[in-house]
Write a protein that holds these residues in place. Sequence first.
Motif, PDB file in Angstrom:
ATOM      1  N   LEU A 106     -39.388  39.252 -54.724  1.00 52.76           N
ATOM      2  CA  LEU A 106     -39.804  37.858 -54.524  1.00 52.76           C
ATOM      3  C   LEU A 106     -40.850  37.749 -53.411  1.00 52.76           C
ATOM      4  CD1 LEU A 106     -39.219  34.751 -55.025  1.00 52.76           C
ATOM      5  CD2 LEU A 106     -37.537  34.934 -53.190  1.00 52.76           C
ATOM      6  N   ILE A 107     -41.842  36.884 -53.680  1.00 44.88           N
ATOM      7  CA  ILE A 107     -42.861  36.569 -52.676  1.00 44.88           C
ATOM      8  C   ILE A 107     -42.850  35.051 -52.519  1.00 44.88           C
ATOM      9  CG2 ILE A 107     -45.343  36.668 -52.145  1.00 44.88           C
ATOM     10  CD1 ILE A 107     -45.460  38.906 -54.351  1.00 44.88           C
ATOM     11  N   SER A 108     -42.847  34.570 -51.288  1.00 40.91           N
ATOM     12  CA  SER A 108     -42.904  33.117 -51.098  1.00 40.91           C
ATOM     13  C   SER A 108     -44.064  32.753 -50.179  1.00 40.91           C
ATOM     14  CB  SER A 108     -41.591  32.608 -50.490  1.00 40.91           C
ATOM     15  OG  SER A 108     -41.696  31.204 -50.283  1.00 40.91           O
ATOM     16  N   ILE A 109     -45.002  32.001 -50.721  1.00 41.55           N
ATOM     17  CA  ILE A 109     -46.188  31.569 -49.965  1.00 41.55           C
ATOM     18  C   ILE A 109     -46.409  30.092 -50.274  1.00 41.55           C
ATOM     19  CG2 ILE A 109     -48.680  31.892 -49.627  1.00 41.55           C
ATOM     20  CD1 ILE A 109     -47.250  34.453 -48.994  1.00 41.55           C
ATOM     21  N   ALA A 110     -46.450  29.247 -49.237  1.00 49.16           N
ATOM     22  CA  ALA A 110     -46.682  27.812 -49.463  1.00 49.16           C
ATOM     23  C   ALA A 110     -48.095  27.580 -49.965  1.00 49.16           C
ATOM     24  CB  ALA A 110     -46.463  27.044 -48.172  1.00 49.16           C
ATOM     25  N   LEU A 111     -48.230  26.631 -50.871  1.00 53.64           N
ATOM     26  CA  LEU A 111     -49.572  26.281 -51.359  1.00 53.64           C
ATOM     27  C   LEU A 111     -50.423  25.732 -50.215  1.00 53.64           C
ATOM     28  CD1 LEU A 111     -51.606  25.752 -53.657  1.00 53.64           C
ATOM     29  CD2 LEU A 111     -50.458  23.563 -54.049  1.00 53.64           C
ATOM     30  N   VAL A 112     -49.824  24.859 -49.375  1.00 55.35           N
ATOM     31  CA  VAL A 112     -50.552  24.236 -48.260  1.00 55.35           C
ATOM     32  C   VAL A 112     -49.689  24.376 -47.006  1.00 55.35           C
ATOM     33  CG1 VAL A 112     -51.380  22.038 -47.300  1.00 55.35           C
ATOM     34  CG2 VAL A 112     -51.763  22.564 -49.716  1.00 55.35           C
ATOM     35  N   ASN A 113     -50.315  24.786 -45.896  1.00 52.36           N
ATOM     36  CA  ASN A 113     -49.556  24.884 -44.644  1.00 52.36           C
ATOM     37  C   ASN A 113     -49.325  23.502 -44.046  1.00 52.36           C
ATOM     38  OD1 ASN A 113     -49.792  25.090 -41.412  1.00 52.36           O
ATOM     39  ND2 ASN A 113     -48.573  26.740 -42.278  1.00 52.36           N
ATOM     40  N   HIS A 114     -48.095  23.297 -43.545  1.00 50.43           N
ATOM     41  CA  HIS A 114     -47.694  21.977 -43.056  1.00 50.43           C
ATOM     42  C   HIS A 114     -48.355  21.577 -41.743  1.00 50.43           C
ATOM     43  CE1 HIS A 114     -45.030  25.042 -41.431  1.00 50.43           C
ATOM     44  NE2 HIS A 114     -44.734  24.239 -40.441  1.00 50.43           N
ATOM     45  N   GLU A 115     -48.783  22.548 -40.932  1.00 46.91           N
ATOM     46  CA  GLU A 115     -49.362  22.199 -39.626  1.00 46.91           C
ATOM     47  C   GLU A 115     -50.878  22.036 -39.669  1.00 46.91           C
ATOM     48  OE1 GLU A 115     -47.961  21.410 -36.862  1.00 46.91           O
ATOM     49  OE2 GLU A 115     -45.902  21.977 -37.286  1.00 46.91           O
ATOM     50  N   VAL A 116     -51.543  22.985 -40.323  1.00 51.09           N
ATOM     51  CA  VAL A 116     -53.003  23.006 -40.252  1.00 51.09           C
ATOM     52  C   VAL A 116     -53.684  22.820 -41.602  1.00 51.09           C
ATOM     53  CG1 VAL A 116     -53.107  24.305 -38.099  1.00 51.09           C
ATOM     54  CG2 VAL A 116     -52.988  25.531 -40.275  1.00 51.09           C
ATOM     55  N   GLY A 117     -52.902  22.615 -42.673  1.00 51.52           N
ATOM     56  CA  GLY A 117     -53.484  22.206 -43.956  1.00 51.52           C
ATOM     57  C   GLY A 117     -54.163  23.296 -44.755  1.00 51.52           C
ATOM     58  N   THR A 118     -53.995  24.560 -44.353  1.00 48.55           N
ATOM     59  CA  THR A 118     -54.645  25.670 -45.061  1.00 48.55           C
ATOM     60  C   THR A 118     -54.144  25.769 -46.506  1.00 48.55           C
ATOM     61  OG1 THR A 118     -54.545  26.853 -42.973  1.00 48.55           O
ATOM     62  CG2 THR A 118     -55.136  28.156 -44.928  1.00 48.55           C
ATOM     63  N   ILE A 119     -55.078  25.833 -47.458  1.00 50.99           N
ATOM     64  CA  ILE A 119     -54.713  26.017 -48.873  1.00 50.99           C
ATOM     65  C   ILE A 119     -54.785  27.509 -49.198  1.00 50.99           C
ATOM     66  CG2 ILE A 119     -55.323  25.490 -51.269  1.00 50.99           C
ATOM     67  CD1 ILE A 119     -56.662  22.894 -50.209  1.00 50.99           C
ATOM     68  N   GLN A 120     -53.694  28.048 -49.730  1.00 54.28           N
ATOM     69  CA  GLN A 120     -53.646  29.490 -50.018  1.00 54.28           C
ATOM     70  C   GLN A 120     -54.089  29.780 -51.453  1.00 54.28           C
ATOM     71  OE1 GLN A 120     -53.278  31.321 -47.596  1.00 54.28           O
ATOM     72  NE2 GLN A 120     -51.782  30.483 -46.150  1.00 54.28           N
ATOM     73  N   PRO A 121     -54.711  30.931 -51.669  1.00 52.29           N
ATOM     74  CA  PRO A 121     -55.225  31.292 -53.013  1.00 52.29           C
ATOM     75  C   PRO A 121     -54.111  31.816 -53.922  1.00 52.29           C
ATOM     76  CG  PRO A 121     -55.730  33.043 -51.449  1.00 52.29           C
ATOM     77  CD  PRO A 121     -55.008  31.972 -50.672  1.00 52.29           C
ATOM     78  N   LEU A 122     -53.218  30.912 -54.340  1.00 52.62           N
ATOM     79  CA  LEU A 122     -52.038  31.348 -55.102  1.00 52.62           C
ATOM     80  C   LEU A 122     -52.408  32.013 -56.425  1.00 52.62           C
ATOM     81  CD1 LEU A 122     -49.387  28.514 -54.632  1.00 52.62           C
ATOM     82  CD2 LEU A 122     -49.713  30.603 -53.314  1.00 52.62           C
ATOM     83  N   LYS A 123     -53.415  31.455 -57.067  1.00 51.49           N
ATOM     84  CA  LYS A 123     -53.805  31.990 -58.379  1.00 51.49           C
ATOM     85  C   LYS A 123     -54.256  33.450 -58.246  1.00 51.49           C
ATOM     86  CE  LYS A 123     -56.793  30.824 -62.232  1.00 51.49           C
ATOM     87  NZ  LYS A 123     -57.705  29.821 -62.799  1.00 51.49           N
TER      88      LYS A 123
END
Lengths: 384, 212
Positions: A145-162
């Motif tokens: 399992l890998i868990s990565i938030a789509l958007v960080n709650h503090e600084v709003g960074t959007i992660q490249p999930l795709k």
Amino acid sequence: MKRIYLDNAASSRLDDDVLKAMLPYFTEMYAIPSSQFSHQDGIEVNDAIEDARDAVADYLHVKSSEIIFTSGETESNNLAIKGYARANASKGKHLITATSEHRSVLNTFKVLEKEGFKVTYIEVDEYGHITPEDVKAALREDTILISIALVNHEVGTIQPLKEISGQLEDYQAVLHSNLTYGAGYLSLDMGDLGLSLASLSTDKTNGPKGAGVVFIKDKLKINRLFEGNFNEGYIRPGMVNVPAVMGLAASVKMFQNNSGDIERIGKLRDRMIEKLLKMENTVLNGPAVERVANNVNISFFRAEGESIALHLDMKGISVVTGSACFSQSLEPNYVMMAMGFSHERAHGSIRATLSKYTTEDDIDRAVDAMSEVVQKLRDISPIK
Amino acid sequence: MSIPYTKKILQYFLHPKNVGEIEDADATATEGSPSCGDQVKLFLKIDPETLTIKDVKFLSYGCASNIATASIITELAMGKTLEYAKNITWESANKELGGLPPVKVHCAILAVDALKSAIENYEHAHGLMKEKIPTDDRILMKRLRGVINPVAGKDVVSTKLVASVQIKDGHVKIEVALASDHQFYNNISSEIIERLEPLWDVEDVEVIPNEN
């Protein structure tokens, strides 16, 4: 004077139409949602919950049978991560997450470590990003399992999930994401993002508190967290918070037609950032692009965050800070530490998170107040 | 419920007293807490005949508690003898402010320390220092009374968080009755280290958690 509320990433004002959708379920349709062999009251409520499930499934582009309702973001993260790891431990005991994740994710992984799982914590860069290469490097044959938030709650960074999920073809590992801070702002197509598990709450985006969602692809094996009756596929026993779930469904329906709001909020965010960066000794925390539309996070050097936030509060403006003085553990904000910031940068940081109810006048007044307060604090600071 | 600060604290936060610099100060001291990030700088003007504090000012890079306690301490010290001022405690500052929230009491220590350090600096420069005393368990315990347990807002000794103290050849070991995953473990352990390391004959400080 009207207060200016800029803490929407903590929780937000309920939308009026969402409230309307919830109200009948307090005083008219208050029975337990129950399957066919019950009474008429229960069957009607059950139909409503199934409609809500269809609406959420539609929003996430998945099947209704893949949606489980919970009490919110924290429970959803616990259920998805603990539930999947425990049910699939025979396949491997290695897990991956990032150092900047929400506490309900990080503390869940800490519990799993005590149960004998090994966790790799990927370090984020100075903008809060992780790369597909980071994930690839951390992947092992026994990773489940890998868990990565789509958007960080503090600084709003959007992660490249795709891009991250695109690397998983030759591995058994599945990708989970906490979608909460992107809800209402980003397109949430589970197939497109390559997610097998996801957590969602809409209370940061004008939805209700007390309702959450776990998406579980094709009924992957998940252990429930506690025992009870057989609702929600016996994956999540316990009373469904019917009014909140109806509100959640109403809010995701609203998201499907809110591009005007997002554009306007994004422009206000840019206006606020641009104005604050014109002040001396300020810096933007988090990325300038690939940033969620409602997040502003700025550090003011030589001024302390709790003092800034308290002055602003007394002027009727609600924000939060990453300063150690403000935190529940008296430590600097861990997301900022994870991004490699100095204590000082966390010490003077202010997070302002917007919503569709934020106006241009709110932003201009908040910026003026911040400018005045920071100057006042810098005047009495021993650091020149 | 509103913000857990007394009216007096908010008043001092909004309108701090004795804030600023003394350009021809007779003694200054800066105290900072690397763990929380706050800093206080204190300036003293001292009458060499009577050894009284003629003027005292401060600058603060810190939170509301930090600003308010620094402010109240300058008021408590103004016009007093050095002997008197040295014995101003965080408890008296806290009492004067009507009680800081427990989690904020540690902020009062910084201001008290800045006043003590400034006076010591003056005494050192003017040959008024007494003989250095070797650190023993008693001195360690006394210093630890300046580390606050944020749960209770009282010091870690009286709230029984210190399980044992030991000093051997300059190496200090402090056992605490806290697990390393406690909400405040990191804060308390770094405050203990910051508090004991400045002792003249202490080389290093180790804090040992209790994981049971």
